[in-house]
Design a protein around this motif. Structure first.
Motif, PDB file in Angstrom:
ATOM      1  N   GLU A 130       0.815  -1.216   0.000  1.00  0.00           N
ATOM      2  CA  GLU A 130       0.000   0.000   0.000  1.00  0.00           C
ATOM      3  C   GLU A 130       0.845   1.261   0.000  1.00  0.00           C
ATOM      4  OE1 GLU A 130      -3.352  -1.344   2.924  1.00  0.00           O
ATOM      5  OE2 GLU A 130      -2.863   0.785   3.248  1.00  0.00           O
ATOM      6  N   ASP A 131       1.866   1.248   0.883  1.00  0.00           N
ATOM      7  CA  ASP A 131       2.597   2.482   1.101  1.00  0.00           C
ATOM      8  C   ASP A 131       3.780   2.650   0.159  1.00  0.00           C
ATOM      9  OD1 ASP A 131       0.689   2.922   2.922  1.00  0.00           O
ATOM     10  OD2 ASP A 131       1.937   2.742   4.711  1.00  0.00           O
ATOM     11  N   ASN A 132       3.915   1.691  -0.747  1.00  0.00           N
ATOM     12  CA  ASN A 132       4.875   1.851  -1.832  1.00  0.00           C
ATOM     13  C   ASN A 132       6.299   2.155  -1.345  1.00  0.00           C
ATOM     14  OD1 ASN A 132       5.052   1.575  -4.553  1.00  0.00           O
ATOM     15  ND2 ASN A 132       4.526   3.690  -5.040  1.00  0.00           N
ATOM     16  N   TYR A 133       6.720   1.402  -0.354  1.00  0.00           N
ATOM     17  CA  TYR A 133       8.049   1.613   0.216  1.00  0.00           C
ATOM     18  C   TYR A 133       9.159   1.123  -0.723  1.00  0.00           C
ATOM     19  CZ  TYR A 133       6.199   2.837   4.850  1.00  0.00           C
ATOM     20  OH  TYR A 133       5.587   3.454   5.904  1.00  0.00           O
ATOM     21  N   SER A 134      10.329   1.712  -0.587  1.00  0.00           N
ATOM     22  CA  SER A 134      11.498   1.282  -1.367  1.00  0.00           C
ATOM     23  C   SER A 134      12.037  -0.025  -0.795  1.00  0.00           C
ATOM     24  CB  SER A 134      12.591   2.348  -1.284  1.00  0.00           C
ATOM     25  OG  SER A 134      13.072   2.414   0.052  1.00  0.00           O
ATOM     26  N   ALA A 135      12.882  -0.700  -1.571  1.00  0.00           N
ATOM     27  CA  ALA A 135      13.491  -1.957  -1.116  1.00  0.00           C
ATOM     28  C   ALA A 135      14.217  -1.749   0.217  1.00  0.00           C
ATOM     29  CB  ALA A 135      14.455  -2.475  -2.178  1.00  0.00           C
ATOM     30  N   ARG A 136      14.956  -0.654   0.308  1.00  0.00           N
ATOM     31  CA  ARG A 136      15.707  -0.342   1.539  1.00  0.00           C
ATOM     32  C   ARG A 136      14.769  -0.235   2.756  1.00  0.00           C
ATOM     33  NH1 ARG A 136      20.199  -1.542   3.448  1.00  0.00           N
ATOM     34  NH2 ARG A 136      19.133  -1.706   5.414  1.00  0.00           N
ATOM     35  N   LYS A 137      13.655   0.489   2.542  1.00  0.00           N
ATOM     36  CA  LYS A 137      12.694   0.685   3.638  1.00  0.00           C
ATOM     37  C   LYS A 137      12.041  -0.652   3.997  1.00  0.00           C
ATOM     38  CE  LYS A 137      12.402   5.371   4.025  1.00  0.00           C
ATOM     39  NZ  LYS A 137      12.558   6.153   5.262  1.00  0.00           N
ATOM     40  N   ILE A 138      11.710  -1.452   3.005  1.00  0.00           N
ATOM     41  CA  ILE A 138      11.064  -2.744   3.297  1.00  0.00           C
ATOM     42  C   ILE A 138      12.018  -3.595   4.132  1.00  0.00           C
ATOM     43  CG2 ILE A 138       9.963  -4.824   2.363  1.00  0.00           C
ATOM     44  CD1 ILE A 138       9.265  -3.207  -0.152  1.00  0.00           C
ATOM     45  N   ILE A 139      13.277  -3.586   3.742  1.00  0.00           N
ATOM     46  CA  ILE A 139      14.276  -4.358   4.490  1.00  0.00           C
ATOM     47  C   ILE A 139      14.367  -3.839   5.931  1.00  0.00           C
ATOM     48  CG2 ILE A 139      16.780  -4.737   4.688  1.00  0.00           C
ATOM     49  CD1 ILE A 139      16.729  -5.332   1.630  1.00  0.00           C
ATOM     50  N   ASP A 140      14.377  -2.525   6.085  1.00  0.00           N
ATOM     51  CA  ASP A 140      14.419  -1.959   7.441  1.00  0.00           C
ATOM     52  C   ASP A 140      13.175  -2.341   8.238  1.00  0.00           C
ATOM     53  OD1 ASP A 140      16.862  -0.800   6.976  1.00  0.00           O
ATOM     54  OD2 ASP A 140      16.062   1.190   6.530  1.00  0.00           O
ATOM     55  N   SER A 141      12.050  -2.428   7.549  1.00  0.00           N
ATOM     56  CA  SER A 141      10.789  -2.722   8.246  1.00  0.00           C
ATOM     57  C   SER A 141      10.793  -4.116   8.869  1.00  0.00           C
ATOM     58  CB  SER A 141       9.597  -2.583   7.294  1.00  0.00           C
ATOM     59  OG  SER A 141       9.445  -3.754   6.508  1.00  0.00           O
ATOM     60  N   PHE A 142      11.696  -4.981   8.405  1.00  0.00           N
ATOM     61  CA  PHE A 142      11.804  -6.315   8.997  1.00  0.00           C
ATOM     62  C   PHE A 142      12.162  -6.230  10.484  1.00  0.00           C
ATOM     63  CE2 PHE A 142      11.887  -8.012   4.692  1.00  0.00           C
ATOM     64  CZ  PHE A 142      11.278  -9.246   4.845  1.00  0.00           C
ATOM     65  N   ASP A 143      12.792  -5.129  10.909  1.00  0.00           N
ATOM     66  CA  ASP A 143      13.130  -4.980  12.332  1.00  0.00           C
ATOM     67  C   ASP A 143      11.859  -4.956  13.189  1.00  0.00           C
ATOM     68  OD1 ASP A 143      15.716  -4.797  11.441  1.00  0.00           O
ATOM     69  OD2 ASP A 143      15.857  -2.624  11.689  1.00  0.00           O
TER      70      ASP A 143
ATOM     71  N   ILE B 124      13.752 -23.958  15.932  1.00  0.00           N
ATOM     72  CA  ILE B 124      14.183 -22.646  15.442  1.00  0.00           C
ATOM     73  C   ILE B 124      13.049 -21.663  15.758  1.00  0.00           C
ATOM     74  CG2 ILE B 124      14.858 -21.326  13.377  1.00  0.00           C
ATOM     75  CD1 ILE B 124      16.868 -23.594  14.130  1.00  0.00           C
ATOM     76  N   ALA B 125      13.385 -20.559  16.400  1.00  0.00           N
ATOM     77  CA  ALA B 125      12.361 -19.581  16.782  1.00  0.00           C
ATOM     78  C   ALA B 125      11.862 -18.818  15.546  1.00  0.00           C
ATOM     79  CB  ALA B 125      12.950 -18.617  17.800  1.00  0.00           C
ATOM     80  N   PRO B 126      10.601 -18.390  15.575  1.00  0.00           N
ATOM     81  CA  PRO B 126      10.074 -17.659  14.409  1.00  0.00           C
ATOM     82  C   PRO B 126      10.872 -16.389  14.093  1.00  0.00           C
ATOM     83  CG  PRO B 126       8.518 -17.588  16.266  1.00  0.00           C
ATOM     84  CD  PRO B 126       9.559 -18.599  16.599  1.00  0.00           C
ATOM     85  N   GLU B 127      11.385 -15.727  15.134  1.00  0.00           N
ATOM     86  CA  GLU B 127      12.162 -14.501  14.880  1.00  0.00           C
ATOM     87  C   GLU B 127      13.463 -14.808  14.142  1.00  0.00           C
ATOM     88  OE1 GLU B 127      11.361 -15.683  17.891  1.00  0.00           O
ATOM     89  OE2 GLU B 127      13.009 -15.461  19.344  1.00  0.00           O
ATOM     90  N   GLU B 128      13.969 -16.019  14.308  1.00  0.00           N
ATOM     91  CA  GLU B 128      15.186 -16.394  13.572  1.00  0.00           C
ATOM     92  C   GLU B 128      14.894 -16.519  12.079  1.00  0.00           C
ATOM     93  OE1 GLU B 128      18.036 -19.217  15.840  1.00  0.00           O
ATOM     94  OE2 GLU B 128      16.045 -19.655  16.657  1.00  0.00           O
ATOM     95  N   VAL B 129      13.667 -16.959  11.767  1.00  0.00           N
ATOM     96  CA  VAL B 129      13.276 -17.072  10.357  1.00  0.00           C
ATOM     97  C   VAL B 129      13.149 -15.680   9.733  1.00  0.00           C
ATOM     98  CG1 VAL B 129      11.599 -18.020   8.733  1.00  0.00           C
ATOM     99  CG2 VAL B 129      12.031 -19.224  10.884  1.00  0.00           C
ATOM    100  N   ILE B 130      12.557 -14.749  10.497  1.00  0.00           N
ATOM    101  CA  ILE B 130      12.420 -13.364  10.008  1.00  0.00           C
ATOM    102  C   ILE B 130      13.813 -12.786   9.751  1.00  0.00           C
ATOM    103  CG2 ILE B 130      11.534 -11.049  10.513  1.00  0.00           C
ATOM    104  CD1 ILE B 130       9.268 -13.053  10.432  1.00  0.00           C
ATOM    105  N   SER B 131      14.712 -13.050  10.688  1.00  0.00           N
ATOM    106  CA  SER B 131      16.062 -12.533  10.579  1.00  0.00           C
ATOM    107  C   SER B 131      16.784 -13.120   9.356  1.00  0.00           C
ATOM    108  CB  SER B 131      16.781 -12.882  11.875  1.00  0.00           C
ATOM    109  OG  SER B 131      18.069 -12.396  11.862  1.00  0.00           O
TER     110      SER B 131
END
Lengths: 94, 94
Positions: free
Chosen positions: A57-70, B42-49
């Motif tokens: 929806e929010d049309n994030y860049s690859a970099r932002k999507i990767i950061d969003s994994f946090d 393996i914890a789910p957070e490890e998969v996300i990581s």
């Protein structure tokens, strides 16, 4: 308004704030959200699905999507903890 | 070679194949992998990581990263099932 309808904007806001400020304190909100999600028996795959739809929806860049994994990692950490807790309960009972 | 070292290339391969062919049969491999991951605690957070690190390494586009969530979703579905199973076991015992 159902629980899910209140969660979507909250989760979205946490992501937006985190991606803007990269402030790790915001991740703490992710932890709190995680507990609520688990309490309301939201499945982990529903969180992944929500995360995906926000990214689209929010049309994030690859970099932002990767950061969003946090943020996703923080939320899944809560699921991991709950899962291990149940597992150890189960082991005790065997 | 430890379990984790065998999982990383497998997971990577599933993502690569899925992103190339968009063949939903490949997602079935994600389900199978999910069961193995859970078996090996393996914890789910490890998969996300792991997912995040693959996305970074392989320099995928935003579109591809978004598509890759389908694989993550499939894997998390397995965690969700296992989690609900434990939860219902616990409820039975209360």
């Amino acid at each position: 308004m159902g629980f899910w309808e209140t969660i979507v904007p909250k989760y979205k806001e946490i992501i937006r704030k985190y991606l803007n400020d990269k402030d790790e304190n915001i991740l703490y909100q992710g932890q709190k959200l995680s507990r609520k999600l688990i309490e309301h028996q939201i499945a982990p795959e529903e969180v992944i699905s929500l995360h995906k739809s926000i990214m689209m929806e929010d049309n994030y860049s690859a970099r932002k999507i990767i950061d969003s994994f946090d943020v996703l990692l923080e939320v899944m950490l809560g699921y991991g903890l709950a899962y291990r807790e149940h597992q150890s309960l189960r082991t005790e009972q065997l």
